[in-house]
Design a protein around this motif. Structure first.
Motif, PDB file in Angstrom:
ATOM      1  N   PHE A 130     -19.175  85.377 -16.903  1.00  0.00           N
ATOM      2  CA  PHE A 130     -20.601  85.747 -16.879  1.00  0.00           C
ATOM      3  C   PHE A 130     -21.225  85.743 -18.267  1.00  0.00           C
ATOM      4  O   PHE A 130     -22.135  86.515 -18.556  1.00  0.00           O
ATOM      5  CB  PHE A 130     -20.826  87.105 -16.177  1.00  0.00           C
ATOM      6  CG  PHE A 130     -20.428  87.098 -14.732  1.00  0.00           C
ATOM      7  CD1 PHE A 130     -21.198  86.430 -13.794  1.00  0.00           C
ATOM      8  CD2 PHE A 130     -19.282  87.745 -14.299  1.00  0.00           C
ATOM      9  CE1 PHE A 130     -20.829  86.390 -12.454  1.00  0.00           C
ATOM     10  CE2 PHE A 130     -18.903  87.730 -12.957  1.00  0.00           C
ATOM     11  CZ  PHE A 130     -19.688  87.045 -12.036  1.00  0.00           C
ATOM     12  N   ASP A 131     -20.717  84.872 -19.130  1.00  0.00           N
ATOM     13  CA  ASP A 131     -21.373  84.633 -20.424  1.00  0.00           C
ATOM     14  C   ASP A 131     -22.262  83.402 -20.272  1.00  0.00           C
ATOM     15  O   ASP A 131     -21.934  82.501 -19.481  1.00  0.00           O
ATOM     16  CB  ASP A 131     -20.328  84.356 -21.518  1.00  0.00           C
ATOM     17  CG  ASP A 131     -19.513  85.598 -21.852  1.00  0.00           C
ATOM     18  OD1 ASP A 131     -20.068  86.715 -21.755  1.00  0.00           O
ATOM     19  OD2 ASP A 131     -18.320  85.450 -22.185  1.00  0.00           O
ATOM     20  N   VAL A 132     -23.330  83.358 -21.065  1.00  0.00           N
ATOM     21  CA  VAL A 132     -24.230  82.196 -20.996  1.00  0.00           C
ATOM     22  C   VAL A 132     -23.452  80.944 -21.424  1.00  0.00           C
ATOM     23  O   VAL A 132     -22.802  80.928 -22.471  1.00  0.00           O
ATOM     24  CB  VAL A 132     -25.453  82.401 -21.916  1.00  0.00           C
ATOM     25  CG1 VAL A 132     -26.277  81.125 -22.015  1.00  0.00           C
ATOM     26  CG2 VAL A 132     -26.316  83.542 -21.406  1.00  0.00           C
ATOM     27  N   LYS A 133     -23.527  79.931 -20.568  1.00  0.00           N
ATOM     28  CA  LYS A 133     -22.868  78.647 -20.875  1.00  0.00           C
ATOM     29  C   LYS A 133     -23.757  77.909 -21.861  1.00  0.00           C
ATOM     30  O   LYS A 133     -24.875  77.502 -21.510  1.00  0.00           O
ATOM     31  CB  LYS A 133     -22.810  77.808 -19.598  1.00  0.00           C
ATOM     32  CG  LYS A 133     -21.465  77.698 -18.983  1.00  0.00           C
ATOM     33  CD  LYS A 133     -21.537  76.613 -17.913  1.00  0.00           C
ATOM     34  CE  LYS A 133     -20.308  76.647 -17.064  1.00  0.00           C
ATOM     35  NZ  LYS A 133     -20.515  75.955 -15.798  1.00  0.00           N
ATOM     36  N   ILE A 134     -23.257  77.751 -23.060  1.00  0.00           N
ATOM     37  CA  ILE A 134     -24.118  77.209 -24.113  1.00  0.00           C
ATOM     38  C   ILE A 134     -24.599  75.797 -23.771  1.00  0.00           C
ATOM     39  O   ILE A 134     -25.758  75.461 -24.000  1.00  0.00           O
ATOM     40  CB  ILE A 134     -23.386  77.266 -25.469  1.00  0.00           C
ATOM     41  CG1 ILE A 134     -23.201  78.739 -25.804  1.00  0.00           C
ATOM     42  CG2 ILE A 134     -24.165  76.524 -26.551  1.00  0.00           C
ATOM     43  CD1 ILE A 134     -22.883  79.093 -27.186  1.00  0.00           C
ATOM     44  N   ASP A 135     -23.726  75.001 -23.151  1.00  0.00           N
ATOM     45  CA  ASP A 135     -24.174  73.623 -22.864  1.00  0.00           C
ATOM     46  C   ASP A 135     -25.145  73.550 -21.688  1.00  0.00           C
ATOM     47  O   ASP A 135     -25.651  72.483 -21.360  1.00  0.00           O
ATOM     48  CB  ASP A 135     -22.985  72.667 -22.697  1.00  0.00           C
ATOM     49  CG  ASP A 135     -22.021  73.137 -21.626  1.00  0.00           C
ATOM     50  OD1 ASP A 135     -22.410  74.037 -20.862  1.00  0.00           O
ATOM     51  OD2 ASP A 135     -20.898  72.607 -21.557  1.00  0.00           O
ATOM     52  N   ALA A 159     -26.293  83.106 -31.790  1.00  0.00           N
ATOM     53  CA  ALA A 159     -26.518  81.998 -32.733  1.00  0.00           C
ATOM     54  C   ALA A 159     -26.243  80.663 -32.061  1.00  0.00           C
ATOM     55  O   ALA A 159     -26.996  79.693 -32.233  1.00  0.00           O
ATOM     56  CB  ALA A 159     -25.637  82.174 -33.962  1.00  0.00           C
ATOM     57  N   GLY A 160     -25.172  80.604 -31.270  1.00  0.00           N
ATOM     58  CA  GLY A 160     -24.805  79.356 -30.585  1.00  0.00           C
ATOM     59  C   GLY A 160     -25.856  78.966 -29.552  1.00  0.00           C
ATOM     60  O   GLY A 160     -26.207  77.785 -29.422  1.00  0.00           O
ATOM     61  N   ILE A 161     -26.364  79.952 -28.818  1.00  0.00           N
ATOM     62  CA  ILE A 161     -27.373  79.679 -27.779  1.00  0.00           C
ATOM     63  C   ILE A 161     -28.649  79.156 -28.441  1.00  0.00           C
ATOM     64  O   ILE A 161     -29.255  78.177 -27.992  1.00  0.00           O
ATOM     65  CB  ILE A 161     -27.653  80.968 -26.957  1.00  0.00           C
ATOM     66  CG1 ILE A 161     -26.400  81.390 -26.181  1.00  0.00           C
ATOM     67  CG2 ILE A 161     -28.842  80.762 -26.015  1.00  0.00           C
ATOM     68  CD1 ILE A 161     -26.472  82.783 -25.568  1.00  0.00           C
TER      69      ILE A 161
END
Ligand SMILES: Cc1ncc(COP(=O)(O)O)c(C=O)c1O
Length: 370
Positions: A130-135, A159-161
């Motif tokens: 349930f973490d935001v999928k960066i891609d 930062a990645g998002i």
């Protein structure tokens, strides 16, 4: 009567003595308005506000003129929408959210969508944790990021998002809801490269009625609120705005609450919540076959549901043992829907909690859920 054990820090933190004493002293000894006078008391209050702003700025690696005092995260998140939609260039656009969002972060945008003031809404995917999928971050004009969900307590890769969103649209405006994240982790707005960020004073041990709104380009935007203290002069055909931060702060500030910010930040930096208590509670609840834990062992809080027991009953029974936890949808409907549960019970800890509190919680749960 059982001793009250407060395990609801994620809803609001108990206040350190230093915050209470600072506010009482301010009210008793040095109260006056700010930004309006030149008498010694008014000057001292101006000084106090300036120091508080500097302290908040250094807390998140911002500049003082980028720090705006609001009444809380909800106020800040609604103001961001009003600021953006109030700019002369605003012409609708695409916005993106995630199912981790609190109602305060997402509903102001959804309200715009319902009123036809925005062209498209996308929802970022979540991975198996349930973490935001960066891609999965879409090409969008406005992106809302919940740095830590108030139900799952996991830090997101903000930062990645943001980098992923900027890759697809360098002009994307990014909005970070740091209401939970700020309690557990150091924030660096420069490293995150975000445009807006909010958090609430009351969750970091300061008072209610005070929040922080970080605006990176604070001089650039036209303000959303008008009144005393934010204009230099009023002309026949317009107005000359004060520069930031004053131009964002129409009306009298919540001065007592601002006075409590400096000791609250100092206390939090030296006394972050002890998450070993969460790990202990997690390990103990894992043994109970009727309990389904929704969070991870290393989360900042513990959320769970009980097989065959309404979540409000869980809260009521725990309350009968003097244990205060949050139950319900926690103003985060989307993540509950995603997990297939209508709500949960949530235990969260602050610096005041001890291992005895965690043990009392586990004992009470074991009596209630056999
Ligand atoms: C993640 C998150 N965002 C926003 C809010 C809203 O904060 P406030 O009620 O202080 O405005 C909360 C409060 O629970 C929260 O947990």
């Amino acid at each position: 009567m059982n001793k009250i054990i407060y395990l609801d820090a994620a809803a609001s933190a108990l206040k350190p003595e230093s915050v209470i004493n600072t506010e009482m002293e301010f009210l008793r000894e040095s109260y006056a308005n700010s930004g309006r006078g030149i008498c010694p008391r008014a000057a001292a209050v101006d000084n106090m506000v300036m120091r508080a702003r500097e302290s908040v700025a250094s807390f998140i690696n911002a500049k003082p003129e980028q720090i705006v005092f609001t009444s809380g995260s909800t106020d800040g998140l609604n103001r961001i929408v009003n600021i953006i939609t109030g700019q002369p260039w605003y012409n609708g656009g695409r916005f993106a959210v995630s199912d981790l969002d609190h109602h305060s972060a997402r509903l102001p945008w959804e309200a715009l969508l319902h009123r036809g003031k925005i062209s498209k809404m996308s929802v970022c995917d979540l991975d198996e944790n349930f973490d935001v999928k960066i891609d999965s971050v879409p090409q969008c004009d406005f992106l809302v990021i919940t740095a830590m969900s108030n139900v799952l307590g996991r830090a997101q890769d903000v930062a990645g998002i943001i980098a992923a969103a900027r890759n697809k649209n360098p002009d994307v405006i990014t909005i970070v809801d740091a209401a939970q994240y700020v309690v557990h982790n150091k924030i660096d707005v420069e490293k995150w490269d975000c445009d807006f960020l909010v958090f609430s004073g009351h969750k970091i041990g300061a008072d209610t009625g005070i929040g922080i709104l970080y605006i990176r380009d604070s001089q650039k935007y036209f303000p959303d609120k008008f009144g005393g203290g934010m204009v230099m002069s009023v002309r026949e055909s317009g107005l000359d705005l004060e520069s930031a931060p004053e131009k964002w702060e129409a009306g009298t500030l919540p001065l007592t609450q601002i006075a409590g910010l400096v000791p609250a930040i100092k206390y939090l930096e030296q006394n972050r919540p002890n998450l070993d208590l969460i790990k202990y509670m997690y390990d103990e609840l894992l043994n109970n076959p009727r309990i389904k834990i929704l969070t991870k062992r290393d989360s900042a809080l513990l959320s769970f549901v009980v097989d065959g027991m309404h979540i409000l009953d869980v809260g009521t029974y725990l309350g009968a043992y003097g244990i205060c936890v949050r139950v319900g949808n926690c103003c985060a409907s989307w993540i509950h829907k995603k997990m297939g549960v209508p709500g949960c019970a949530r235990a969260s800890v602050g610096a005041w909690n001890t291992m005895d509190d965690a043990r009392a919680f586990v004992n009470a749960i074991n009596k209630i859920v056999k």
